[in-house]
Scaffold this motif. Structure first.
Motif, PDB file in Angstrom:
ATOM      1  N   ILE A   1      63.286  23.364   2.123  1.00 24.55           N
ATOM      2  CA  ILE A   1      62.681  23.517   3.444  1.00 24.55           C
ATOM      3  C   ILE A   1      62.128  22.192   3.963  1.00 24.55           C
ATOM      4  N   GLN A   2      61.875  21.260   3.041  1.00 26.46           N
ATOM      5  CA  GLN A   2      61.364  19.942   3.428  1.00 26.46           C
ATOM      6  C   GLN A   2      62.455  19.018   3.971  1.00 26.46           C
ATOM      7  N   THR A   3      63.703  19.356   3.719  1.00 25.86           N
ATOM      8  CA  THR A   3      64.771  18.441   4.146  1.00 25.86           C
ATOM      9  C   THR A   3      64.848  18.394   5.670  1.00 25.86           C
ATOM     10  N   GLU A   4      65.397  17.304   6.172  1.00 19.53           N
ATOM     11  CA  GLU A   4      65.506  17.197   7.625  1.00 19.53           C
ATOM     12  C   GLU A   4      66.535  18.198   8.133  1.00 19.53           C
ATOM     13  N   ARG A   5      66.266  18.755   9.295  1.00 19.47           N
ATOM     14  CA  ARG A   5      67.196  19.713   9.884  1.00 19.47           C
ATOM     15  C   ARG A   5      68.543  19.051  10.139  1.00 19.47           C
ATOM     16  N   VAL A   6      69.572  19.835   9.986  1.00 15.92           N
ATOM     17  CA  VAL A   6      70.921  19.317  10.164  1.00 15.92           C
ATOM     18  C   VAL A   6      71.135  18.790  11.592  1.00 15.92           C
ATOM     19  N   ASP A   7      70.458  19.373  12.573  1.00 12.73           N
ATOM     20  CA  ASP A   7      70.651  18.943  13.959  1.00 12.73           C
ATOM     21  C   ASP A   7      69.671  17.847  14.372  1.00 12.73           C
ATOM     22  N   GLY A   8      68.795  17.452  13.454  1.00 14.72           N
ATOM     23  CA  GLY A   8      67.852  16.369  13.740  1.00 14.72           C
ATOM     24  C   GLY A   8      66.657  16.794  14.580  1.00 14.72           C
ATOM     25  N   ALA A   9      66.552  18.058  14.960  1.00 13.07           N
ATOM     26  CA  ALA A   9      65.421  18.499  15.783  1.00 13.07           C
ATOM     27  C   ALA A   9      64.125  18.364  14.992  1.00 13.07           C
ATOM     28  N   GLY A  10      63.104  17.848  15.648  1.00 11.71           N
ATOM     29  CA  GLY A  10      61.819  17.681  14.975  1.00 11.71           C
ATOM     30  C   GLY A  10      61.792  16.469  14.049  1.00 11.71           C
ATOM     31  N   GLY A  11      62.911  15.782  13.945  1.00 14.34           N
ATOM     32  CA  GLY A  11      62.966  14.592  13.097  1.00 14.34           C
ATOM     33  C   GLY A  11      62.453  13.368  13.844  1.00 14.34           C
ATOM     34  N   LYS A  12      62.743  12.188  13.298  1.00 14.01           N
ATOM     35  CA  LYS A  12      62.213  10.958  13.908  1.00 14.01           C
ATOM     36  C   LYS A  12      62.739  10.767  15.318  1.00 14.01           C
ATOM     37  N   LYS A  13      64.039  10.950  15.462  1.00 16.80           N
ATOM     38  CA  LYS A  13      64.659  10.639  16.741  1.00 16.80           C
ATOM     39  C   LYS A  13      64.366  11.688  17.814  1.00 16.80           C
ATOM     40  N   TYR A  14      64.394  12.940  17.431  1.00 17.50           N
ATOM     41  CA  TYR A  14      64.208  14.005  18.422  1.00 17.50           C
ATOM     42  C   TYR A  14      62.978  14.819  18.084  1.00 17.50           C
ATOM     43  N   ALA A  15      61.851  14.141  18.070  1.00 21.59           N
ATOM     44  CA  ALA A  15      60.613  14.734  17.552  1.00 21.59           C
ATOM     45  C   ALA A  15      60.191  15.987  18.312  1.00 21.59           C
ATOM     46  N   GLN A  16      60.430  16.035  19.610  1.00 19.41           N
ATOM     47  CA  GLN A  16      59.913  17.160  20.399  1.00 19.41           C
ATOM     48  C   GLN A  16      60.826  18.377  20.388  1.00 19.41           C
ATOM     49  N   ALA A  17      62.071  18.195  19.952  1.00 19.66           N
ATOM     50  CA  ALA A  17      63.019  19.309  20.021  1.00 19.66           C
ATOM     51  C   ALA A  17      62.761  20.312  18.902  1.00 19.66           C
ATOM     52  N   ARG A  18      62.956  21.595  19.226  1.00 23.55           N
ATOM     53  CA  ARG A  18      62.814  22.626  18.201  1.00 23.55           C
ATOM     54  C   ARG A  18      64.158  22.975  17.592  1.00 23.55           C
ATOM     55  N   SER A  19      65.196  22.823  18.385  1.00 25.26           N
ATOM     56  CA  SER A  19      66.521  23.164  17.889  1.00 25.26           C
ATOM     57  C   SER A  19      67.552  22.461  18.759  1.00 25.26           C
ATOM     58  N   LEU A  20      68.597  21.924  18.124  1.00 26.89           N
ATOM     59  CA  LEU A  20      69.622  21.191  18.876  1.00 26.89           C
ATOM     60  C   LEU A  20      71.021  21.613  18.436  1.00 26.89           C
ATOM     61  N   LEU A  21      71.309  22.855  18.682  1.00 30.05           N
ATOM     62  CA  LEU A  21      72.608  23.403  18.286  1.00 30.05           C
ATOM     63  C   LEU A  21      73.761  22.536  18.805  1.00 30.05           C
ATOM     64  N   ASN A  22      73.568  21.968  20.008  1.00 30.00           N
ATOM     65  CA  ASN A  22      74.624  21.154  20.609  1.00 30.00           C
ATOM     66  C   ASN A  22      75.064  19.992  19.734  1.00 30.00           C
ATOM     67  N   ARG A  23      74.177  19.535  18.837  1.00 32.90           N
ATOM     68  CA  ARG A  23      74.531  18.382  18.004  1.00 32.90           C
ATOM     69  C   ARG A  23      75.323  18.786  16.759  1.00 32.90           C
TER      70      ARG A  23
END
Ligand code: SF4
Ligand code: SF4
Ligand code: SF4
Lengths: 754, 266
Positions: A409-431
């Protein structure tokens, strides 16, 4: 010769000619008409006791109340539920056609396991017991590899108990990869996070607005809450509220608006800033609101003590009406008058998110439009945007985690949401397709799909299919044989929304906090199961701490327990409007004109609300001289539900002709290309090509082509499959550098004679 | 004459459709299809062959951008009264399969009598009538949703909107059961009226001055029901069909498209 009723009657008419003067032949005719109509192939619907069941529509996220008329155990008609806060007895064409989905030929009637190639349509029936067994074994094995984050799920909403069960399953399994289908709401969420510092969602108090400045929002074309918006429109007509629609094509919304501003596509942000310029320059903004809540309107200093230009100065310097006229193609006088009208109205509101709101907006535009609301204090005030807290009735105890789960659960999301680059996104299915296609082994090994049809709804169908082909195990919960179900390995069919219990929480865009309860209108027709039950069974089959996280006997028990004392009222009444017991979200009572959260110097992609960055469209201008834009209509469903036969029947022959989609083209452009009404042409984009027909329309700016969304299905039955072209197959998504969402509003194209 | 005391007096059910409010969403069309067992087939794009008792037209003002404008106009059967019940379609039917009811003002269509000569279709100036070129088919389990209140039609006969007449019958049955012989305004409403998200359709008794339809349209009984409301109009008023569907529009070009005018007229 086959004698049918018509030729039989015609024959009899001939033989009786000549004795016209007696009433006998007409009497005979009458009798024969009656007799022939009793020929057995015209059904005689059985009569019986009539009753009504109240429930909630499940065909889009608006959550309209419905009442279904029944004769004995057959459902015969869906109507709107009088008194329901969303739709008060009214209903859209899709909602009215729900019985065609329930009783139609696209249902998956039993669990299925793929036996042929993926997508080849060869299936084997499988029992529920065995399918749960097989999938839970596969999931257990996958988990043993130590990479539980390779399990992903796609779902249209993160609200309601079924979505929560699915998300909980992922969590205890050890995966953060719960992917939500994007929409304009995703953009609003990000904007409020950045500018209001609130994680709540946006509600639109439009019934109380008196000036609606819509940057392409298809308020009458299915936007966010279709029935509610059309009801609001009638309220505006009665009280003479003014609607200004800004978009390059005359949609139904534009046609009904008091003013249509045909703007160059992709330049909405510039216009919003031009309007802001006039308002600020003429000192027409709400000083009180801006001073009390605003930050960064004037010059400001960051933590390091560096000074930054304020919103006011940037807008005054860069967005004079003359500049904006140049960018947007709208004349200076119109910009000034709209700005003044907006500013002088008592309860104005500015909206964005084009068409039916199924697609996000680029952050630039979202922030510029949001700033207009702030300038007039239309945030958390009557008639404006309201920041509504997220529903909080699902209060389950935190689940126990094992080591694998805690690590996964600690790993970065596959879509990068909430990560360094897309900190504000909750989900980025498009990616997702891009990420999968860029790696040799798919970062998702198993994908669960619930209330979503990504293979149809996602941009760049070819890339999406490629990505999905790399995922070893796809499980669909769809009640219908849609594109994604057809391309999966197992289908575990859910009951349709008319056969199951399910809660639905505050619909997106609603100002009121609402919980509704869908209930079975008829007994399940086939061997299907509520997805909530399937998730609970899967968890139980996996045992250990995963089973423990799902202590309920079944979904129904979980639902009743979760709703607690609300259950009784819901079961009786169908919906509850939560009391506004909470004080207004004080955190959201501020407005950051500087958007510091994303606008720091450490970031190269800095984007300020006072910026307009023209988006470069995919493709070369000389090879593709035209621009293709999509449009939405109330008469086509473009989301996870396919358009039923009745609704397809209402589609005009200027939208669909035989099996061809029609594209809108301005007569001037058509003349240049030597095209006339109805011509069959090849439409080519850098991604794909398609055969379409030309429809000449004065309601679109020259140089553009518009294609309706919602057609071009390969799945479903003969009433939908093979009709027209899917816009999603024609373009590649453009990722917004800050939000990470898809910000495509069009694609370059060319047209050549077929 | 004191016919206001006359209980159970003649009704003239009619509609007012507000074109300023209508958004062209198409709900009324589907509400009609799903209420009245209207059939459908795989290709419905040849609109001459597509059965739509309620049809939403898209009108435009014929101008070029930026003066171009559109309007949506829903068209049910107009239930023409003509001159004393001589509706265009009723007058030509050799089988008395369609009739004008002086009790309700509704033009009926009796399927069991129709033998498909289609005279009425030729006579109707509003294209409100449709012919069944094929036997209807309800694939999969769709026969289950058919309403017992409306009989499905077969190949070879004509069908059209009848203001959801079965709803009138059901409402009257209920009223009689409760010992009444008059209906409240809301008791009998058509399916399209009920569904319309915009509330653009208003339905009721044009003869009853208390009903909204009367109050809005202000029908002039001395002039064949012509509306006195300056924003109201009827389609092809000058034909003398005396229709019971009124339209409202604040836009002059829309009102003008309701009839055919010579270029030099007005
Ligand atoms: S707007 Fe959405 S929820 Fe409401 S009836 Fe239509 S499909 Fe159903
Ligand atoms: S349902 Fe109402 S708004 Fe929609 S097309 Fe019909 S009349 Fe117009
Ligand atoms: S609209 Fe046509 S079908 Fe209806 S009453 Fe008039 S003439 Fe007859």
């Amino acid at each position: 010769m086959k004698i049918d009723r018509r030729s039989f009657l015609a024959l009899s008419i001939g033989s009786t000619a000549g004795i016209h003067l007696t009433p006998l032949p007409w009497k005979l005719m009458d009798d024969m008409s009656i007799w022939t109509q009793n020929w057995p192939w015209t059904p005689v619907p059985q009569d019986g006791a009539a009753s009504y069941v109240n429930s909630v529509c499940g065909l889009c996220t608006a959550g309209c109340g419905i009442r279904v008329r029944k004769i004995e155990n057959r459902a015969v008609k869906i109507e709107g539920l009088p008194g329901h806060p969303v739709n008060d007895g009214r209903i859209c064409s899709l909602g009215l056609s729900g019985l065609q989905l329930l009783y139609g030929g696209t249902r998956v009637k039993t669990p299925l396991k793929r036996i042929g190639e993926r997508g080849a349509g060869q299936w084997q029936k499988i029992s529920w017991k065995q399918v749960i067994d097989e999938i839970s074994k596969k999931l257990s094995e996958q988990r043993k590899s130590g990479n539980p984050q390779t399990l992903g799920a796609i779902c249209n909403s993160d609200r309601g108990t079924t979505s929560h069960l699915l998300n909980r399953f992922l969590t205890v399994y050890g995966s953060p990869n719960f992917l939500r289908t994007p929409s304009v709401q995703s953009s609003y969420e990000i904007a409020t996070t950045i500018m209001n510092g609130s994680s709540g969602t946006v509600g639109f108090d439009l019934e109380n607005s008196d000036y609606i400045l819509s940057f392409g929002s298809g308020l009458l074309d299915g936007w966010v809450s279709p029935v509610r918006m059309i009801r609001a429109h009638s309220i505006w007509k009665d009280k003479k509220a003014r609607v200004v629609q800004i978009e390059p094509r005359l949609s139904h919304t534009a046609a009904k608006a008091d003013q249509w501003i045909a703007i160059k596509p992709g330049t909405n942000a510039a216009l919003a800033l031009g309007i802001a310029h006039v308002i600020i320059k003429e000192k027409l903004y709400d000083k009180n609101f801006v001073e009390k809540y605003g930050f960064g309107f004037e010059e400001w200093k960051d933590e390091k003590g560096q000074t930054h230009k304020g919103f006011k100065q940037s807008v005054l310097e860069n967005y004079t009406p003359a500049n904006v006229a140049e960018i947007t193609g709208i004349d200076v006088a119109a910009i000034i008058s709209v700005a003044k009208d907006f500013a002088k109205s008592a309860k104005p509101v500015a909206l964005c998110g084009s068409g039916d709101g199924g697609a996000p907006v680029n952050l630039n535009e979202m922030m510029a439009v949001h700033a207009l609301n702030a300038l007039k204090g239309a945030i958390n005030n009557k008639g404006g945007l309201q920041i509504v807290p997220n529903p909080d009735y699902i209060l389950w105890p935190e689940s126990e985690m094992d080591k694998t789960a805690s690590k996964g659960i600690q790993t970065e999301r596959v879509d990068g949401a909430g990560g360094k680059k897309y900190a504000q996104a909750r989900s980025l299915l498009n990616r997702l397709p891009e990420v999968i296609n860029a790696s040799s082994e798919s970062p998702l090994q198993t994908l669960l799909v619930y209330n979503a049809n990504p293979i149809y709804t996602m941009a760049d169908s070819v890339a999406v299919k490629e990505a999905f082909s790399k995922i070893p195990l796809i499980v669909s919960f769809s009640p219908y044989m849609d594109e994604t179900a057809s391309y999966s390995d197992y289908i575990l069919p859910n009951h349709t929304y008319l056969e199951r219990y399910e809660d639905s929480a505050t619909p997106y865009g609603s100002v009121q906090q609402l919980i509704s309860l869908a209930r079975p209108v008829v007994d399940p027709l086939f061997n299907t199961k509520q997805t909530g039950d399937v998730i609970i069974s899967l968890a139980k089959a996996m045992g250990g701490h995963i089973a423990k996280a799902f202590p309920w006997k079944n979904y129904r028990a979980c639902l009743e327990k979760t709703l607690g004392d609300k259950w009784k009222t819901l079961a009786e009444h169908g919906y509850i409007v939560a009391k506004k017991d909470k004080a207004p979200d004080t955190a959201s009572a501020k407005f950051d004109f500087a958007a510091q959260a994303v606008n720091t110097d450490s970031k190269n992609d800095a984007v300020a609300p006072a910026d307009f960055k023209p988006a470069d469209l995919d493709g070369d201008v000389t090879a593709f001289p035209l621009v293709l834009i999509p449009y939405d209509t109330m008469r086509l469903a473009s989301g996870f539900v396919g358009t039923p036969p009745f609704v397809i029947k209402t589609v005009g022959d200027y939208i669909l002709k035989e099996n061809d989609s029609c594209v809108d083209i301005n007569p001037q452009t058509a003349a240049k290309l030597g095209l006339t009404e109805g011509n069959k042409v090849i439409l080519t984009t850098p991604k794909n090509k398609a055969s379409v027909r030309v429809h000449l329309s004065e309601g679109i700016l020259p140089g553009l082509i518009a294609l309706p969304r919602g057609l071009g299905h390969s799945a479903y039955d003969k009433f939908l499959a093979g009709k027209g072209v899917n816009f999603n197959a024609l373009y590649a998504p453009m990722t917004d550098p800050v939000s990470g969402l898809d910000m495509t509003w069009g694609v370059r194209a060319k047209i050549s004679k077929a | 004459m004191k016919n206001n005391h006359n209980n159970g007096k003649a009704k003239k059910f009619g509609m007012v459709i507000d074109l300023d409010k209508c958004t062209g969403c198409g709900s009324c069309m589907v509400a009609c299809m799903s209420e009245n067992n209207v059939p459908f087939k795989a290709d419905e794009t040849d609109k001459r062959l597509s059965i739509t008792w309620m049809l939403v037209y898209k009108l435009n003002n014929g101008k070029s951008h930026p003066d171009y404008d559109e309007c949506y106009l829903p068209r049910p059967c107009m239930q023409c009264e003509g001159d004393h019940g001589h509706s265009p379609c009723v007058s030509v039917c050799p089988a008395v399969a369609t009739d004008y009811s002086h009790e309700t003002g509704i033009v009926s269509q009796i399927y069991t009598r129709c033998f498909g000569c289609r005279y009425c279709m030729a006579a109707c100036p509003y294209h409100a009538r449709y012919f069944n070129w094929w036997d209807p088919a309800w694939p999969a389990d769709m026969e289950k949703y058919l309403s017992p209140n409306v009989s499905p039609r077969m190949r070879g006969i004509v069908e059209k909107c009848g203001f959801c007449f079965h709803r009138y019958q059901l409402a009257m049955d209920k009223a009689y059961y409760e010992g009444r012989d008059e209906l409240e305004e809301g008791e009998y409403q058509t399916s399209c009226t009920q569904a319309c998200p915009a509330g653009a359709i208003v339905f009721g008794d044009l003869n009853n001055p208390k009903h909204a339809v009367h109050k809005i349209a202000l029908p002039d009984s001395k002039h064949g029901g012509r509306p006195k409301n300056p924003n109201a109009f009827r389609l092809l008023e000058r034909l003398g069909t005396n229709p019971k569907v009124y339209y409202l529009s604040s836009r002059k070009w829309v009102r003008d498209s309701g009839d055919n005018y010579r270029p030099d007229e007005k």
